[in-house]
Design an enzyme around this catalytic site. Structure first.
Site, PDB file in Angstrom:
ATOM      1  CD  GLU A 105      -3.348  -2.449   7.619  1.00 36.63           C
ATOM      2  OE1 GLU A 105      -2.465  -2.769   6.980  1.00 36.63           O
ATOM      3  OE2 GLU A 105      -3.908  -1.394   7.550  1.00 36.63           O
ATOM      4  CG  ASN A 125      -1.874   1.246   1.527  1.00 35.28           C
ATOM      5  OD1 ASN A 125      -1.732   2.101   0.449  1.00 35.28           O
ATOM      6  ND2 ASN A 125      -2.286   1.337   2.610  1.00 35.28           N
ATOM      7  N   GLY A 184       2.618   2.191  10.743  1.00 40.22           N
ATOM      8  CA  GLY A 184       3.752   2.864  10.714  1.00 40.22           C
ATOM      9  C   GLY A 184       4.507   3.566  11.928  1.00 40.22           C
ATOM     10  CB  SER A 188       5.419  -1.950  11.701  1.00 39.28           C
ATOM     11  OG  SER A 188       5.295  -0.527  12.030  1.00 39.28           O
ATOM     12  CG  HIS A 228      -5.816   1.806   5.372  1.00 44.03           C
ATOM     13  ND1 HIS A 228      -5.144   2.869   6.420  1.00 44.03           N
ATOM     14  CD2 HIS A 228      -4.706   1.256   5.352  1.00 44.03           C
ATOM     15  CE1 HIS A 228      -4.038   2.434   6.863  1.00 44.03           C
ATOM     16  NE2 HIS A 228      -3.729   1.363   5.923  1.00 44.03           N
ATOM     17  CE  LYS A 258      -0.056   3.200   4.975  1.00 45.60           C
ATOM     18  NZ  LYS A 258      -0.088   3.142   6.400  1.00 45.60           N
ATOM     19  CD  GLU A 313      -2.648   5.369   6.849  1.00 45.64           C
ATOM     20  OE1 GLU A 313      -2.661   5.398   5.687  1.00 45.64           O
ATOM     21  OE2 GLU A 313      -1.761   4.858   7.659  1.00 45.64           O
TER      22      GLU A 313
END
Ligand SMILES: O=C[C@H](O)COP(=O)(O)O
Length: 254
Positions: free
Chosen positions: A167, A9, A173, A213, A95, A11, A97
């Site tokens: 996730e 991904n 991250g 991660s 996701h 992003k 985010e």
């Protein structure tokens, strides 16, 4: 056996030339399709080029989001029909985010998941708890509710083709990977939820990725766990070399 699926991904990263170069660099090196499914989920502007360029080698191109409607007055949005027109095969849905910054809810996740199937696109449906929820022992209930609401109304056959990405938000991250045991515990729970809500066959077929991660150093152990069938990878998918290592690890799962 479920085929491992490694999805990068990107992003909001990479200019067009960088994305193109990445694909050209990995084209001779990705393992054949039978051993692992390799997906690159890129920003919308990359999709026309990447989709065309990846046609003759085993990398599928995915989007990172889409609207659920076919077309209409939704300024700034991209529809599932537009993605399938470009032969985009996968789409990340919900996701964390998008849930955090763009008001995605379980309801929009569900609408988008149905729309993906209507257009022949494989949805990668993301779920996962916050640090606070983990510390309050709410992880299992919260993830269960996201899975049930996100997949509501799908047929058993459709559920078999969904990819779920677990996730934990606190691991995205941050460099803090969930331990393989922590990740597998939630993935096992997700599979039980699928069995309870749909069927044993759907639970056995559905693929569950871990994301947060993931690095070349951690992928093998994650993939050795009973209920982890792949990874959704952000940072480590941006460099050709580390992405290829992740994909190779997927291809070597026996
Ligand atoms: O979609 C990917 C995940 O958000 C994980 O990102 P990360 O590998 O950079 O932690």
């Amino acid at each position: 056996m479920r085929k491992p699926i490694i999805a990068g991904n990107w992003k909001m990263n990479k200019l067009a030339a960088e994305g193109a170069r990445f694909l050209m660099d990995i084209r001779e090196k990705v393992p054949e399709e039978g051993r692992v499914e390799t997906v690159v989920c890129a920003p919308f502007i990359h999709l026309p080029f990447l989709s065309e360029a990846a046609r003759d080698f085993p990398v599928s191109i995915g989007a990172q989001n889409m609207h659920h409607e076919e077309s209409g007055a939704f300024t700034g949005e991209v529809s599932p029909a537009m993605l399938s027109d470009l032969l985009i095969s996968h789409v990340i849905i919900g996701h964390s985010e998008r849930r955090q910054y763009f008001n995605e809810t379980d309801e929009t996740v569900n609408q988008k998941t149905h729309a993906a199937f209507e257009h022949g696109i494989t949805p990668i449906v993301c779920v996962g708890e916050s640090l606070e929820q983990r510390e309050n022992n709410e992880t299992m209930d919260f993830v269960e509710s996201q899975v049930v609401k996100g997949l509501e109304g799908l047929s058993e056959e459709q559920v078999k083709d969904v990819v779920l990405a677990y996730e934990p938000i606190w691991a995205i991250g941050t460099g803090k990977t969930a331990s393989s045991e922590q990740a597998n515990e939630v993935c096992t729970h997700i599979r039980k939820v699928i069995e309870k809500t749909f069927s044993k066959e759907a639970a056995e077929a559905v693929r569950i990725q871990y994301g947060g991660s993931v690095k070349p150093e951690t992928i093998e152990e994650l993939l050795s766990m009973s209920d982890i069938d792949g990874a959704l990878v952000g940072g480590a998918s941006l460099k050709e070399e580390s992405f290829l290592k992740l994909v190779e690890a997927g291809a070597n799962v026996s």
